[in-house]
Design an enzyme around this catalytic site. Structure first.
Site, short mmCIF file in Angstrom:
data_model
loop_
_atom_site.label_atom_id
_atom_site.label_comp_id
_atom_site.label_asym_id
_atom_site.label_seq_id
_atom_site.Cartn_x
_atom_site.Cartn_y
_atom_site.Cartn_z
N ASP A 284 -7.04 4.31 -4.55
CA ASP A 284 -7.68 4.14 -3.23
C ASP A 284 -8.32 5.51 -2.94
O ASP A 284 -8.55 6.29 -3.88
CB ASP A 284 -6.65 3.72 -2.17
N LYS B 165 0.87 -1.18 0.00
CA LYS B 165 0.00 0.00 0.00
C LYS B 165 0.90 1.22 0.00
O LYS B 165 2.04 1.17 0.50
CB LYS B 165 -0.88 0.01 1.26
P1 NDP Z 1 -13.03 7.49 -2.61
O1 NDP Z 1 -11.99 8.52 -2.39
O2 NDP Z 1 -13.58 7.28 -3.96
O3 NDP Z 1 -14.26 7.78 -1.62
C1 NDP Z 1 -14.11 7.83 -0.25
C2 NDP Z 1 -15.44 8.22 0.37
O4 NDP Z 1 -15.34 8.11 1.78
C3 NDP Z 1 -15.84 9.65 0.08
O5 NDP Z 1 -17.23 9.75 0.04
C4 NDP Z 1 -15.27 10.39 1.28
O6 NDP Z 1 -15.92 11.63 1.58
C5 NDP Z 1 -15.55 9.41 2.39
N1 NDP Z 1 -14.61 9.59 3.48
C6 NDP Z 1 -13.25 9.60 3.41
N2 NDP Z 1 -12.73 9.86 4.64
C7 NDP Z 1 -13.78 10.00 5.46
C8 NDP Z 1 -13.90 10.27 6.85
N3 NDP Z 1 -12.82 10.43 7.61
N4 NDP Z 1 -15.16 10.36 7.35
C9 NDP Z 1 -16.25 10.20 6.58
N5 NDP Z 1 -16.20 9.94 5.26
C10 NDP Z 1 -14.99 9.85 4.73
O7 NDP Z 1 -12.42 6.14 -2.01
P2 NDP Z 1 -12.85 4.63 -2.31
O8 NDP Z 1 -14.31 4.56 -2.47
O9 NDP Z 1 -11.96 4.12 -3.35
O10 NDP Z 1 -12.41 3.90 -0.95
C11 NDP Z 1 -13.29 3.81 0.17
C12 NDP Z 1 -12.80 2.72 1.08
O11 NDP Z 1 -12.77 1.47 0.37
C13 NDP Z 1 -11.39 2.89 1.64
O12 NDP Z 1 -11.32 2.30 2.92
C14 NDP Z 1 -10.53 2.07 0.67
O13 NDP Z 1 -9.32 1.66 1.25
C15 NDP Z 1 -11.47 0.89 0.43
N6 NDP Z 1 -11.22 0.13 -0.78
C16 NDP Z 1 -11.21 0.72 -2.00
C17 NDP Z 1 -11.01 -0.04 -3.14
C18 NDP Z 1 -11.13 0.53 -4.50
O14 NDP Z 1 -11.11 -0.26 -5.47
N7 NDP Z 1 -11.26 1.83 -4.68
C19 NDP Z 1 -10.70 -1.48 -3.04
C20 NDP Z 1 -10.83 -2.03 -1.71
C21 NDP Z 1 -11.04 -1.22 -0.64
P3 NDP Z 1 -15.16 13.02 1.26
O15 NDP Z 1 -15.27 13.18 -0.22
O16 NDP Z 1 -15.92 14.02 2.03
O17 NDP Z 1 -13.74 12.86 1.73
#
Ligand code: NDP
Length: 453
Positions: free
Chosen positions: A172, A132
């Site tokens: 991510d 990562k």
């Molecule tokens: P994105 O950046 O596309 O979206 C993240 C989302 O989570 C946004 O809506 C963001 O809101 C919100 N968020 C982030 N930090 C916080 C916080 N501290 N409190 C509340 N909301 C928060 O990321 P992904 O969708 O890609 O990833 C989401 C999760 O899934 C992570 O844990 C990632 O590690 C995991 N993941 C992702 C994969 C992928 O293929 N993308 C694969 C496997 C796991 P805001 O815009 O306001 O920050």
């Protein structure tokens, strides 16, 4: 009883060692603790793993690369961020794992993610090690040109440590298609090679169909199998989803596809509750808002006034059948778990990485809630990244049906492994135990085969 107590002592003593060797790395401590609680009893009853000191070896990353990233913003100011690549374990294949750009990124966060990734990747059945990386850079509010300059500067250093047979980064939090394109363009320029060293690329330059959707879709395919065990389906179920990024949006899309009713989505500003359900038309509007306009979830209620926005709150107090935390780590705590249990939630399936705190996960499981840990439920994203690598190596793109079919098979295979290692005497399935042990066995057997190193 004596044996059980001595295993508990061994788990505590092992985790005290982790805390001493990795001071103040709280997220990493949490991930290792969750893992050892299910794996240690298995290790103690299998002398080859115990004698090989394998848990100790597995909790040390192979290496961590730390570097400075300097970049110029639109007003000509020079900015400096810190970036990391944690290459955790390459026993079963080249390092593979995403890059995260968020101000909360620390070495501890990336170590927890790299550790989890190692076992998640093993569960997919594809030859991928765990890694990562990322930076404390905040992409919010930055212009496209600023993002481009940051990505290009980061890649000047990162390119020395990655390669299609060495380490293959992906996206991510904060790293989507735009960022991967800038990173890949710079990698290609620096090395003069067009190879699949990054995944999540655009479709016209080596990307795979279904990659964008894969994590969210995979969560729902996995959830479908869990419901199948109790003769239930997704149809008609009410669902809470948190986040509104890549994982959350496509988790919601597949839920809608399967006939479930999605009631909530969120971002770091709060959550929206739409009692009428978020249908595909509303979701298309949301995709444009979040992925193109880069807007805030609160704007949903201006467009759909029947919905309500809850500022600075999380969706877990709304009554529903299923919950999908898809935003970030530790977004579902003990009090949230209590709310869910009081509202008779049937199932919690983790779309984000480690979204439930340790005590929340325990409370839910003790209350009989069906609980899918991230390393099993959200492995679909990295699985399709693995399929993107295969297509790049073959130089042949596969159809949407081909990739989706393989994704479905992989999620079914992960579910089978959880059943194999997680079935309990009470005839239920402990998915946390099943996923941890199945992932462990694959990585541990490879490490033992290599001897001591
Ligand atoms: P994105 O950046 O596309 O979206 C993240 C989302 O989570 C946004 O809506 C963001 O809101 C919100 N968020 C982030 N930090 C916080 C916080 N501290 N409190 C509340 N909301 C928060 O990321 P992904 O969708 O890609 O990833 C989401 C999760 O899934 C992570 O844990 C990632 O590690 C995991 N993941 C992702 C994969 C992928 O293929 N993308 C694969 C496997 C796991 P805001 O815009 O306001 O920050």
């Amino acid at each position: 009883m004596i044996n059980e107590e001595s295993t508990l002592d061994q788990i505590s003593s092992f985790n005290r060692g982790i805390v001493q060797r990795n001071p103040a790395e709280f997220e990493f401590h949490q991930a290792v603790q969750e893992f050892t609680e299910s794996v240690m009893p298995f290790v103690k009853s299998n002398s080859k793993y115990d004698d090989g000191h394998i848990l100790h070896r597995m909790t040390e990353p192979d290496r961590i690369i730390i570097f400075r990233v300097c970049w110029e913003d639109d007003s000509g100011h020079i900015n400096c961020n810190r970036a990391w690549r944690v290459q955790f374990n390459n026993s079963i294949g080249p390092y593979k794992g995403g890059l995260r750009f968020h101000p909360s990124v620390t070495q501890s966060v990336l170590k927890f993610l790299g550790f989890e990734q190692t076992f998640k990747n093993a569960l997919t059945g594809l030859p991928m090690g765990g890694a990562k990386g990322g930076s404390d850079f905040n992409p919010k509010g930055k212009s496209d040109r600023e993002i481009m300059r940051f990505c290009q500067s980061l890649m000047i250093e990162l390119s020395k440590y990655i390669g299609e047979d060495t380490d293959i980064p992906a996206g991510d939090i904060g790293v989507g298609g735009r960022e991967i394109s800038y990173l890949f363009g710079q990698y290609k320029k620096l090395t003069g090679r067009f190879v699949g060293t990054l995944t999540g690329k655009g479709l016209s330059y080596g990307g795979s169909l279904i990659r964008t959707e894969a994590t969210g879709y995979g969560v729902i395919y996995f959830t479908g199998h869990m419901l199948g065990v109790i003769n239930e389906t997704l149809k008609g179920k009410k669902a809470l989803v948190s986040g509104s990024g890549n994982v959350a949006i496509f988790c919601a899309e597949k839920l809608i596809d399967e006939g479930a009713k999605v009631l909530t989505l969120s971002d770091s500003g709060g959550f929206i509750h739409d009692p009428d359900g978020i249908d595909q038309e509303k979701l298309e509007w949301l995709k444009d808002l979040k992925f193109i306009k880069r807007g805030r979830i609160s704007e949903y209620v201006n467009k759909y006034p029947n919905a309500k926005f809850y500022k600075d709150e999380r969706p877990w107090k709304i009554k529903a059948d299923l919950a999908f935390p898809c935003a970030t780590q530790n977004e579902l705590d003990k009090n949230d778990a209590k709310n869910l249990i009081e509202n008779n939630i049937l199932l919690v399936s983790e779309g984000a990485n480690m979204p439930s705190t340790l005590d929340a996960a325990k409370l839910l499981q003790d209350a009989g809630v069906i609980f899918a840990p991230a390393k099993a439920a959200n492995a679909g994203g990295v699985a399709v990244s693995g399929l993107e690598q295969s297509q790049n190596a073959l130089r042949i793109p596969w159809s949407r049906e081909e990739v989706d079919g393989r994704l479905k098979q992989i999620m079914e295979h992960i579910h089978k492994q959880c059943v194999e290692y997680g079935s309990t005497e009470e005839k239920s399935i402990n998915y946390v135990k099943g996923a941890n042990i199945a992932g462990f066995v694959k990585v541990a057997d490879a490490m033992l085969a290599y001897g001591i190193g």
